[in-house]
Design a protein around this motif. Sequence first.
Motif, mmCIF file in Angstrom:
data_model
loop_
_atom_site.group_PDB
_atom_site.id
_atom_site.type_symbol
_atom_site.label_atom_id
_atom_site.label_comp_id
_atom_site.label_asym_id
_atom_site.label_seq_id
_atom_site.Cartn_x
_atom_site.Cartn_y
_atom_site.Cartn_z
ATOM 1 N N THR A 234 -9.795 0.114 5.562
ATOM 2 C CA THR A 234 -8.378 0.474 5.731
ATOM 3 C C THR A 234 -7.478 -0.584 5.087
ATOM 4 O O THR A 234 -7.891 -1.745 4.947
ATOM 5 N N PRO A 235 -6.252 -0.202 4.716
ATOM 6 C CA PRO A 235 -5.295 -1.183 4.181
ATOM 7 C C PRO A 235 -5.088 -2.372 5.117
ATOM 8 O O PRO A 235 -4.965 -3.502 4.643
ATOM 9 N N ASP A 236 -5.086 -2.130 6.412
ATOM 10 C CA ASP A 236 -4.903 -3.241 7.351
ATOM 11 C C ASP A 236 -6.043 -4.248 7.249
ATOM 12 O O ASP A 236 -5.827 -5.459 7.341
ATOM 13 N N PHE B 140 -4.648 1.203 -3.669
ATOM 14 C CA PHE B 140 -3.342 0.752 -4.145
ATOM 15 C C PHE B 140 -2.545 1.858 -4.829
ATOM 16 O O PHE B 140 -1.355 1.728 -5.024
ATOM 17 N N GLY B 141 -3.199 2.944 -5.208
ATOM 18 C CA GLY B 141 -2.495 4.041 -5.870
ATOM 19 C C GLY B 141 -3.491 4.967 -6.538
ATOM 20 O O GLY B 141 -4.698 4.761 -6.442
ATOM 21 N N PRO B 142 -2.991 6.017 -7.225
ATOM 22 C CA PRO B 142 -3.884 6.995 -7.846
ATOM 23 C C PRO B 142 -4.688 6.410 -9.009
ATOM 24 O O PRO B 142 -4.280 5.435 -9.621
ATOM 25 N N VAL B 143 -5.823 7.024 -9.274
ATOM 26 C CA VAL B 143 -6.715 6.585 -10.355
ATOM 27 C C VAL B 143 -7.148 7.817 -11.141
ATOM 28 O O VAL B 143 -7.443 8.856 -10.549
ATOM 29 N N ARG C 32 -7.984 -9.628 5.688
ATOM 30 C CA ARG C 32 -8.920 -10.498 4.967
ATOM 31 C C ARG C 32 -8.214 -11.302 3.873
ATOM 32 O O ARG C 32 -8.583 -12.437 3.607
ATOM 33 N N TYR C 33 -7.183 -10.737 3.273
ATOM 34 C CA TYR C 33 -6.389 -11.500 2.296
ATOM 35 C C TYR C 33 -5.815 -12.754 2.980
ATOM 36 O O TYR C 33 -5.883 -13.854 2.438
ATOM 37 N N ALA C 34 -5.282 -12.557 4.170
ATOM 38 C CA ALA C 34 -4.741 -13.702 4.913
ATOM 39 C C ALA C 34 -5.854 -14.695 5.258
ATOM 40 O O ALA C 34 -5.641 -15.916 5.255
ATOM 41 N N GLU C 35 -7.041 -14.188 5.530
ATOM 42 C CA GLU C 35 -8.173 -15.078 5.821
ATOM 43 C C GLU C 35 -8.587 -15.867 4.566
ATOM 44 O O GLU C 35 -8.926 -17.045 4.654
ATOM 45 N N PHE C 36 -8.558 -15.226 3.414
ATOM 46 C CA PHE C 36 -8.825 -15.937 2.156
ATOM 47 C C PHE C 36 -7.820 -17.081 1.992
ATOM 48 O O PHE C 36 -8.169 -18.165 1.534
ATOM 49 N N LYS C 37 -6.580 -16.802 2.328
ATOM 50 C CA LYS C 37 -5.528 -17.818 2.158
ATOM 51 C C LYS C 37 -5.790 -18.992 3.097
ATOM 52 O O LYS C 37 -5.728 -20.153 2.691
ATOM 53 N N PHE D 210 0.827 -1.210 0.000
ATOM 54 C CA PHE D 210 0.000 0.000 0.000
ATOM 55 C C PHE D 210 0.860 1.257 0.000
ATOM 56 O O PHE D 210 1.861 1.323 0.709
ATOM 57 N N PRO D 211 0.462 2.263 -0.795
ATOM 58 C CA PRO D 211 1.227 3.520 -0.814
ATOM 59 C C PRO D 211 1.122 4.192 0.543
ATOM 60 O O PRO D 211 0.143 4.035 1.262
ATOM 61 N N ALA D 212 2.149 4.939 0.873
ATOM 62 C CA ALA D 212 2.154 5.643 2.161
ATOM 63 C C ALA D 212 0.933 6.553 2.251
ATOM 64 O O ALA D 212 0.546 7.191 1.280
#
Lengths: 311, 311
Positions: free
Chosen positions: B282-284, B39-42, B289-294, A307-309
């Motif tokens: 939030t990113p956290d 994840f970044g600008p759009v 949840r990504y870890a939970e998917f795994k 994730f970006p800062a």
Amino acid sequence: MSLLVVGSVAFDSVETPFGHRPEVLGGSATYFSAAASFFGPVRLVAVVGDDFPEAEVAFLAERGVDVTGLTRRAGRTFRWKGRYDFDLNNAHTLETHLNVFADFNPVLPDGYRDSEFVFLANIDPDLQRTVLDQVRSPRLVACDTMNFWITSKRESLLKTLKRVDLLFVNDAEARQLAGEHNIVKAARAILTYGPRALVVKRGEYGALFFSGEQVFAASAYPLPALFDPTGAGDSFAGGFMGYLARTGKLEPAVMRRAIVLGGVVASFAVEQFSLDRLRSLTPDEIRVRYAEFKQLSHFDDLELDLFPAGS
Amino acid sequence: MSLLVVGSVAFDSVETPFGHRPEVLGGSATYFSAAASFFGPVRLVAVVGDDFPEAEVAFLAERGVDVTGLTRRAGRTFRWKGRYDFDLNNAHTLETHLNVFADFNPVLPDGYRDSEFVFLANIDPDLQRTVLDQVRSPRLVACDTMNFWITSKRESLLKTLKRVDLLFVNDAEARQLAGEHNIVKAARAILTYGPRALVVKRGEYGALFFSGEQVFAASAYPLPALFDPTGAGDSFAGGFMGYLARTGKLEPAVMRRAIVLGGVVASFAVEQFSLDRLRSLTPDEIRVRYAEFKQLSHFDDLELDLFPAGS
């Protein structure tokens, strides 16, 4: 370890968009036995009529299925006729002739009463309990059921579920049994009815396993050629229970492998009509497809600097 | 790397079994932008009417969405009214008022023309190509579509697909586009129309990814509380494309993580109405949840001594 199945042995007449097969071998206990037999011996309790060919009994016996409990009665064997449309997830029953199965009264041969793993296929929940009354001290009892029993014999089914460790149902049955559309809430409700674990079969979408707070989601193998879904659920249960009985273990990691193996064996069963694919299946093919399931669903951990800062 | 989205910004009025929300923020480009912005600008290209609140523009801008390409026209913003029954997989459209979106003619600000990752949300395939004509040399072009374009503008859609690297569709759309019920065969057919890769979104059943001979099956996170499926597909695409643009890589392992992240972000989006959950996400929470998917889909290799001798 010893594995017992009680259910139907039948002749099926099946129509799918890919063809038609009249009077071929079918039945829940047949699919289950053939699937489980890859992992070890299976004890079968079922009834057939005097029209049932010795060659099919021999097929099961050669696969390591103990047919002492397969009773032959005067009359015709159970017959089911069904049709699948392009949506192969749903069977349309055209005819059901119970025949000798109408008076099925499962009696376990003495040598079966010490069975450690028990699968009660989709039969009248009263009969499912009759079977349990005859088993001394099973380590794991699993059962299947269907919408018909959920609506017409709900109280009896709930009595059976109190004595069952693991229930196999499909999505719609889980929702109907719990009276709850959300599948997670339905599963939580069902786990209060008795079973310690629940497998929700979702056809081409795979399976979900619920036990306590644990959830496991197994994908189905995307098949380019799916010919006949008859017996998929019983083949799944057979692969699952056969593996558990083979290992004799019940910890979570073993349960997960059992679910994947159930999906592997079921994915073969539906590739041809009747039990034809199970007749030609080899342990090596099971191993290879298990590895393909693993490859199919594998993904890596996330990068740490993702994730970006300030996001 | 730079990420561009062209699509709708709208007001939705949504009814589900869990409640009713009139005139809330919606639109394909809105959900996509919010999801990708983690994840970044759009860079956003869309049109709104003079009734669109500055506060919602500010919400997007604060999330890192470049709103230079968000045009304001005299008239009302696009409005959609829909209903979901307990089967939350299917939306029933009650009303569609295109309003200023009827004359949408996407013009890219000069600063957008070097965009490397491009997502063409579900709009007229003629307009999708108009956008591509304005982008200099994108690294990856992805698009979405729907049954309406598949039937009413098939030839135009096929022209667009020839210029697209990756197509996002749901099960039914994939089958309809290919004229083939089996999803594996449908995917293989679609990969001959132009795209190098295909994502088949299956709602609560997860997603399938096809590219060449490679297949990846991602499970969906079983949610006990699913409130509003509106925007799930665009949130999925936003998480997916946002991650790709962030890493700048396109190899298979990255694609797999992108699909899981798409599923993660979509699983949050549906937990509340409109974009409400994305606003607080939030990113956290994404990491967890990504870890939970795994954990949800992990299983071990098979034992070597699994099969009995002679089986």
